[in-house]
Every structure is written in C-alpha cells, then in structure tokens.
Design an enzyme around this catalytic site. Structure first.
Site, PDB file in Angstrom:
ATOM      1  N   GLY A 163      35.792   6.082  76.651  1.00  0.00           N
ATOM      2  CA  GLY A 163      35.889   7.257  77.004  1.00  0.00           C
ATOM      3  C   GLY A 163      34.791   8.120  77.439  1.00  0.00           C
ATOM      4  CG  ASN A 164      30.777   6.363  76.893  1.00  0.00           C
ATOM      5  OD1 ASN A 164      31.667   5.642  77.247  1.00  0.00           O
ATOM      6  ND2 ASN A 164      29.323   6.375  76.930  1.00  0.00           N
TER       7      ASN A 164
ATOM      8  CE  LYS B  42      45.553   2.617  69.722  1.00  0.00           C
ATOM      9  NZ  LYS B  42      43.933   3.034  70.137  1.00  0.00           N
TER      10      LYS B  42
ATOM     11  CE  LYS C 284      33.998   0.478  71.990  1.00  0.00           C
ATOM     12  NZ  LYS C 284      35.094   0.635  73.033  1.00  0.00           N
TER      13      LYS C 284
ATOM     14  CE  LYS D 126      37.508   0.749  76.690  1.00  0.00           C
ATOM     15  NZ  LYS D 126      37.577   0.992  75.422  1.00  0.00           N
TER      16      LYS D 126
HETATM   17  P1  ADP Z   1      35.354   3.891  73.663  1.00  0.00           P
HETATM   18  O1  ADP Z   1      35.872   4.969  74.231  1.00  0.00           O
HETATM   19  O2  ADP Z   1      34.062   3.290  74.357  1.00  0.00           O
HETATM   20  O3  ADP Z   1      36.441   2.915  73.492  1.00  0.00           O
HETATM   21  P2  ADP Z   1      35.102   4.277  70.681  1.00  0.00           P
HETATM   22  O4  ADP Z   1      34.765   5.761  70.348  1.00  0.00           O
HETATM   23  O5  ADP Z   1      36.564   3.807  70.617  1.00  0.00           O
HETATM   24  O6  ADP Z   1      34.426   4.099  72.447  1.00  0.00           O
HETATM   25  O7  ADP Z   1      34.377   3.343  70.267  1.00  0.00           O
HETATM   26  C1  ADP Z   1      32.753   3.485  69.900  1.00  0.00           C
HETATM   27  C2  ADP Z   1      32.243   4.263  68.888  1.00  0.00           C
HETATM   28  O8  ADP Z   1      32.322   3.501  67.696  1.00  0.00           O
HETATM   29  C3  ADP Z   1      30.657   4.454  69.086  1.00  0.00           C
HETATM   30  O9  ADP Z   1      30.469   5.487  69.734  1.00  0.00           O
HETATM   31  C4  ADP Z   1      30.317   4.837  67.216  1.00  0.00           C
HETATM   32  O10 ADP Z   1      30.526   5.909  67.461  1.00  0.00           O
HETATM   33  C5  ADP Z   1      31.757   3.938  66.695  1.00  0.00           C
HETATM   34  N1  ADP Z   1      31.419   2.960  65.827  1.00  0.00           N
HETATM   35  C6  ADP Z   1      31.786   2.566  64.705  1.00  0.00           C
HETATM   36  N2  ADP Z   1      31.588   1.695  64.079  1.00  0.00           N
HETATM   37  C7  ADP Z   1      30.233   1.449  64.713  1.00  0.00           C
HETATM   38  C8  ADP Z   1      29.279   0.320  64.617  1.00  0.00           C
HETATM   39  N3  ADP Z   1      29.407  -0.657  63.324  1.00  0.00           N
HETATM   40  N4  ADP Z   1      28.258   0.108  65.255  1.00  0.00           N
HETATM   41  C9  ADP Z   1      28.297   0.965  66.632  1.00  0.00           C
HETATM   42  N5  ADP Z   1      29.218   1.877  66.610  1.00  0.00           N
HETATM   43  C10 ADP Z   1      30.156   2.145  65.720  1.00  0.00           C
HETATM   44 MG    MG Z   2      37.932   3.088  72.209  1.00  0.00          MG
END
Ligand code: ADP
Ligand code: MG
Length: 306
Positions: A10-11, A122, A268, A206
């Site tokens: 999303g970023n 969701k 992820k 995704k």
């Molecule tokens: P994207 O849009 O890239 O899928 P998400 O917001 O869904 O991003 O997931 C990434 C986020 O997960 C990070 O920005 C962080 O805030 C969060 N996060 C949760 N648990 C962890 C962890 N153990 N280590 C790193 N980030 C984490």
């Molecule tokens: Mg995500």
C-alpha cells in the site's frame, strides 16, 4: 539474468490517483536498475483502498447500476496498472532505455469450499446502521458485521490462490522481454464450476498471490516490498529486533510465538515461507525505500530454506 516476482504494498500506491502517480515515480526509480539489467520481472501490487473506493463509488451512486465486486477488482487492476506502466515508461525514457511494459488483467482461481468462505473477514465499502445492515443481508445476501463501534460493514472472504488463469500469457511475455504487471490486488477471484470460470465476491491476499505467481513462473526470488526495512520480532516493544537472515523452520517457530501481526506482516511471512518451501529459492521482505539493496540481498529480511 534472474527472474523476480516483486510484490508492492500500500505504501507504493497512496490514497488517490494523483498521490498514486507521484509515489509510483519513486517505484519506477527503485526498479530501474533491475529493469536495465534485463531481468525477468513480474510486479504484483495491492489494491485494498483502491478497490474499496471503486466499490463505494458505485454503491453510493444513485444513477449507475451496482458493479459486482470482481468487476471492481478488474477496474482497479486497470488503473493501477496504467499508472505503473506509465511511471516505468517515463523513467526509462529519461535514459533512452526501451523495454515493453504491460499490465495483464488476471484471474486467480480459488476454491468455493475454501474455509475462508465460511468466515468472511475482510471489511469493504461503507458503514451502515443495524437496520440498513439487516436489509442488505435480506436483499443482497451480504454478510454484515459490526466494525469497532463505528457501524455495520459488509465482510467478504479471503480465500487462498490456487492457480493463475493467464499464466501462459505471463510466461510468453516474460520470454519476449516484457516487464509484466499481473495479479494486481491478488487477482480477480474466480471459481471453476459447470465447465466455466465465474467471478466471485472475495479478496485474495496479494502477498499470497505473489508467492503463487513466483512458484508458477519459476522465479529465482520473491521480493516483497513494504513500509518497514525488516521483519521484526517483539515488534513495537523495547526488545524489537530486526531479522536479517532466517530459515523457514526458524520462522515457523517465531510464527508460533505470535511475532507477526495478522493482516499485515503475517501474510507476508506465510507467503515468503510458502515460496521458499515450494522452490528452495529465497524470499526477501524489505522496504520499498531500500529496494535496490534488497534485490542484491543486502537489505531486508532474507528467508532461506532449512
Ligand atoms: P503492505 O501494504 O505492504 O501489505 P501492511 O501494512 O499490510 O503493508 O504490512 C506491513 C506492516 O506490518 C508494517 O508496516 C508494520 O507496521 C506491520 N508489522 C506487523 N508486525 C510486524 C513485524 N513483526 N515486523 C515488522 N512489521 C510488522
Ligand atoms: Mg498488506
């Protein structure tokens, strides 16, 4: 030369069309060295806020017919793909590099009997009152749940991706040197029933879709780019520690200790593990800001087999 699947979070996309265009200039810059070196590249991107916006616009409009959710997903693949293509094309033009870049509207097969359909999680679209929610359940068959005291929202299932319908086209395009944007938003979910594919109301994660893509196209590495530099343990505490290089079995132990948040980092980690287990090739979870180093395995969390 290597074959990469790159998952954009999303970023990389922002909150509206202009914001997205601006952010994608940075993405094009980050991916440029890889594109220039001639690697095979498939880009998979998220679409949560974007598909939500499209769905909401049609739901609230009095003058347009309701747009089914899979069609909203297809629209999001189209306009996000347009912006990614455009950003990469324009960045390449600055240095006279020419490689074809193309977005493929992609259907991803899911199983109607996936347990996710029994427990949709969701939230999508607007907030409703209890009475409105009951009417929507009766008239449309929507599953509605209360969302943290803010009202009622429709929830849909997030089933696992099984196969990518357009995989042969993706492979052909890669063989011809095209940079391919595919399975955007995790892909348009379809089920195979009565000898035909049908769109179904669901969202495919995704990250899981990018792992499936990487496995299917025989990628040498899966690179998941997000907002943090490393996967961390004891996230958000004073014991927070970056994971630099980790095996699948070590990661399994940490997963059991609940270090990774559901809905953000957990998918992820699961996706990276699934790809490494299936292929023996590495996965990297890194920040978009350090993408260049992540491709060289010099930044981000490297997940290897073992
Ligand atoms: P994207 O849009 O890239 O899928 P998400 O917001 O869904 O991003 O997931 C990434 C986020 O997960 C990070 O920005 C962080 O805030 C969060 N996060 C949760 N648990 C962890 C962890 N153990 N280590 C790193 N980030 C984490
Ligand atoms: Mg995500």
């Amino acid at each position: 030369m290597s074959r990469y699947v790159i998952s954009l979070g999303g970023n990389a996309l922002g909150k509206d069309a202009d914001g997205q265009k601006a952010l994608l200039k940075g993405v094009a810059k980050a991916l440029f060295p890889l594109i220039k070196e001639g690697h095979d590249i498939v880009i998979v991107h998220g679409n949560g806020p974007q598909v939500g916006m499209i769905n909401l616009a049609f739901t609230e409009s009095q003058s347009t017919p309701l747009m089914p959710f899979p069609e909203c997903g297809a629209m999001s693949q189209g306009y996000i793909g347009f912006h990614i293509q455009n950003a990469i094309d324009n960045h390449m033009a600055q240095s006279s590099l020419k490689r074809p870049v193309v977005t493929l509207v992609s259907q991803v097969i899911v199983d109607r009997h996936d347990p996710a359909f029994d427990h949709p999680t969701k939230p999508i679209g607007s907030f409703y009152t209890k009475d409105e929610a009951e009417i929507l359940t009766k008239t449309m068959g929507y599953v509605m749940t209360e969302d943290a005291g803010r009202g009622y929202r429709r929830v849909i299932a997030s089933p696992k991706p099984i196969d990518i319908v357009e995989k042969d086209s993706i492979l052909t395009l890669l063989d011809q040197g095209h940079v391919v944007i595919a399975a955007g938003g995790g892909g348009i979910p379809v089920v195979f029933e009565n000898h035909a594919l049908h769109g179904i109301d669901a969202v495919i994660d995704k990250d899981h879709a990018s792992a499936k893509m990487a496995e299917i196209i025989g990628a040498d590495a899966l690179v998941i780019l997000t907002a943090v530099d490393y996967v961390k343990i004891h996230y958000n505490t004073d014991q927070e520690t970056d994971l630099k290089r980790i095996t699948v079995s070590q990661l399994e132990d940490l997963m059991a200790e609940n270090h990774f948040k559901k809905g953000s980092m957990l998918p992820k980690v699961e996706a990276a593990m699934a790809f490494v287990k299936a292929t023996g090739h590495p996965a990297v979870i890194a920040s978009l800001a350090h993408a260049e180093d992540a491709f060289k395995q010099q930044s981000g969390t490297l997940i290897v087999s073992g």
